[in-house]
Write a protein that holds these residues in place. Structure first.
Motif, PDB file in Angstrom:
ATOM      1  N   GLN A  24      33.651  40.210  67.031  1.00  0.00           N
ATOM      2  CA  GLN A  24      32.478  39.432  67.394  1.00  0.00           C
ATOM      3  C   GLN A  24      31.403  40.385  67.889  1.00  0.00           C
ATOM      4  N   MET A  25      30.264  40.366  67.249  1.00  0.00           N
ATOM      5  CA  MET A  25      29.186  41.299  67.570  1.00  0.00           C
ATOM      6  C   MET A  25      27.980  40.507  68.058  1.00  0.00           C
ATOM      7  N   ASN A  26      27.596  40.736  69.292  1.00  0.00           N
ATOM      8  CA  ASN A  26      26.445  40.065  69.894  1.00  0.00           C
ATOM      9  C   ASN A  26      25.340  41.072  70.189  1.00  0.00           C
ATOM     10  N   SER A  27      24.135  40.562  70.362  1.00  0.00           N
ATOM     11  CA  SER A  27      22.989  41.407  70.713  1.00  0.00           C
ATOM     12  C   SER A  27      22.890  42.604  69.775  1.00  0.00           C
ATOM     13  N   LEU A  28      22.953  42.330  68.503  1.00  0.00           N
ATOM     14  CA  LEU A  28      22.955  43.409  67.515  1.00  0.00           C
ATOM     15  C   LEU A  28      21.656  44.199  67.538  1.00  0.00           C
ATOM     16  N   LYS A  29      21.787  45.483  67.292  1.00  0.00           N
ATOM     17  CA  LYS A  29      20.671  46.412  67.280  1.00  0.00           C
ATOM     18  C   LYS A  29      20.574  47.073  65.907  1.00  0.00           C
ATOM     19  N   PRO A  30      19.396  47.565  65.549  1.00  0.00           N
ATOM     20  CA  PRO A  30      19.288  48.271  64.259  1.00  0.00           C
ATOM     21  C   PRO A  30      20.274  49.430  64.128  1.00  0.00           C
ATOM     22  N   GLU A  31      20.597  50.081  65.227  1.00  0.00           N
ATOM     23  CA  GLU A  31      21.542  51.199  65.169  1.00  0.00           C
ATOM     24  C   GLU A  31      22.978  50.755  64.935  1.00  0.00           C
ATOM     25  N   ASP A  32      23.228  49.455  64.917  1.00  0.00           N
ATOM     26  CA  ASP A  32      24.551  48.952  64.547  1.00  0.00           C
ATOM     27  C   ASP A  32      24.713  48.839  63.037  1.00  0.00           C
ATOM     28  N   THR A  33      23.654  49.085  62.297  1.00  0.00           N
ATOM     29  CA  THR A  33      23.708  49.038  60.839  1.00  0.00           C
ATOM     30  C   THR A  33      24.713  50.056  60.315  1.00  0.00           C
ATOM     31  N   ALA A  34      25.672  49.579  59.533  1.00  0.00           N
ATOM     32  CA  ALA A  34      26.739  50.444  59.025  1.00  0.00           C
ATOM     33  C   ALA A  34      27.663  49.627  58.126  1.00  0.00           C
ATOM     34  N   VAL A  35      28.526  50.330  57.434  1.00  0.00           N
ATOM     35  CA  VAL A  35      29.678  49.690  56.798  1.00  0.00           C
ATOM     36  C   VAL A  35      30.788  49.644  57.843  1.00  0.00           C
ATOM     37  N   TYR A  36      31.333  48.462  58.043  1.00  0.00           N
ATOM     38  CA  TYR A  36      32.376  48.269  59.044  1.00  0.00           C
ATOM     39  C   TYR A  36      33.727  48.165  58.350  1.00  0.00           C
ATOM     40  N   TYR A  37      34.682  48.921  58.868  1.00  0.00           N
ATOM     41  CA  TYR A  37      36.027  48.965  58.319  1.00  0.00           C
ATOM     42  C   TYR A  37      37.034  48.505  59.363  1.00  0.00           C
ATOM     43  N   CYS A  38      38.036  47.771  58.926  1.00  0.00           N
ATOM     44  CA  CYS A  38      39.172  47.545  59.809  1.00  0.00           C
ATOM     45  C   CYS A  38      40.308  48.458  59.367  1.00  0.00           C
ATOM     46  N   ALA A  39      41.191  48.735  60.294  1.00  0.00           N
ATOM     47  CA  ALA A  39      42.275  49.661  60.049  1.00  0.00           C
ATOM     48  C   ALA A  39      43.506  49.256  60.852  1.00  0.00           C
ATOM     49  N   ALA A  40      44.660  49.651  60.331  1.00  0.00           N
ATOM     50  CA  ALA A  40      45.931  49.326  60.975  1.00  0.00           C
ATOM     51  C   ALA A  40      46.648  50.610  61.372  1.00  0.00           C
ATOM     52  N   SER A  70      45.791  44.243  75.127  1.00  0.00           N
ATOM     53  CA  SER A  70      44.927  45.361  75.504  1.00  0.00           C
ATOM     54  C   SER A  70      43.874  45.607  74.436  1.00  0.00           C
ATOM     55  N   THR A  71      42.689  46.010  74.886  1.00  0.00           N
ATOM     56  CA  THR A  71      41.610  46.378  73.974  1.00  0.00           C
ATOM     57  C   THR A  71      40.887  47.606  74.518  1.00  0.00           C
ATOM     58  N   ILE A  72      40.265  48.348  73.622  1.00  0.00           N
ATOM     59  CA  ILE A  72      39.397  49.458  74.002  1.00  0.00           C
ATOM     60  C   ILE A  72      38.160  49.413  73.115  1.00  0.00           C
ATOM     61  N   TYR A  73      37.058  49.976  73.624  1.00  0.00           N
ATOM     62  CA  TYR A  73      35.792  49.946  72.913  1.00  0.00           C
ATOM     63  C   TYR A  73      35.080  51.292  73.037  1.00  0.00           C
ATOM     64  N   SER A  74      34.227  51.557  72.071  1.00  0.00           N
ATOM     65  CA  SER A  74      33.342  52.701  72.220  1.00  0.00           C
ATOM     66  C   SER A  74      32.250  52.336  73.221  1.00  0.00           C
ATOM     67  N   ASP A  75      31.689  53.334  73.829  1.00  0.00           N
ATOM     68  CA  ASP A  75      30.646  53.086  74.829  1.00  0.00           C
ATOM     69  C   ASP A  75      29.434  52.397  74.202  1.00  0.00           C
ATOM     70  N   SER A  76      29.184  52.663  72.941  1.00  0.00           N
ATOM     71  CA  SER A  76      27.987  52.132  72.298  1.00  0.00           C
ATOM     72  C   SER A  76      28.050  50.627  72.053  1.00  0.00           C
ATOM     73  N   VAL A  77      29.251  50.052  72.069  1.00  0.00           N
ATOM     74  CA  VAL A  77      29.368  48.617  71.804  1.00  0.00           C
ATOM     75  C   VAL A  77      29.955  47.848  72.980  1.00  0.00           C
ATOM     76  N   LYS A  78      30.420  48.548  73.979  1.00  0.00           N
ATOM     77  CA  LYS A  78      31.065  47.886  75.110  1.00  0.00           C
ATOM     78  C   LYS A  78      30.107  46.894  75.763  1.00  0.00           C
ATOM     79  N   GLY A  79      30.599  45.684  75.979  1.00  0.00           N
ATOM     80  CA  GLY A  79      29.772  44.633  76.559  1.00  0.00           C
ATOM     81  C   GLY A  79      29.041  43.788  75.536  1.00  0.00           C
ATOM     82  N   ARG A  80      28.977  44.256  74.295  1.00  0.00           N
ATOM     83  CA  ARG A  80      28.300  43.498  73.234  1.00  0.00           C
ATOM     84  C   ARG A  80      29.276  43.004  72.169  1.00  0.00           C
ATOM     85  N   PHE A  81      30.299  43.809  71.881  1.00  0.00           N
ATOM     86  CA  PHE A  81      31.273  43.481  70.840  1.00  0.00           C
ATOM     87  C   PHE A  81      32.597  43.075  71.489  1.00  0.00           C
TER      88      PHE A  81
END
Length: 123
Positions: free
Chosen positions: A82-98, A57-68
């Protein structure tokens, strides 16, 4: 306890693709649901995607659904974004979490965090 180390962030142009990785220590990686979050300058950290222990199972935020796409390889103790069709608004520090809970996939309440990897998308 699990330790998480993200990698793969860099400067890319709008429309490009990028894959982030998060390597986890320990022998119990498959007992955690995993998530990706991001924090842009001046903004609060936000949920991006999550994947269940078995990757069923996976879930996504609306802002990345269909691209990530989030995925995991339990044999390698690694989760990917995996991040496709990147946009300037995707600029951020990305963290993984458990998430060690048994509540199912969640957008909050994660127990362990990595240090983050910077993704910058130029226009």
């Amino acid at each position: 306890q699990v330790q998480l180390v993200e990698s793969g962030g860099r400067l890319v142009q709008a429309g490009d693709s990028l894959r982030l990785s998060c390597a986890a220590s320990g022998r119990t990686f498959d007992s955690y649901a995993m998530g990706w979050f991001r924090q842009a300058p001046g903004k609060e950290r936000e949920f991006v995607a999550a994947i269940s222990r078995s990757a069923s199972s996976t879930i996504y935020s609306d802002s990345v659904k269909g691209r990530f796409t989030i995925s995991r390889d339990n044999a390698k103790n690694t989760v990917y974004l995996q991040m496709n069709s990147l946009k300037p608004e995707d600029t951020a520090v990305y963290y993984c979490a458990a998430d060690k809970s048994s509540y199912g996939l969640r957008r909050y309440g994660y127990d362990y965090w990595g240090q983050g990897t910077q993704v910058t998308v130029s226009s």
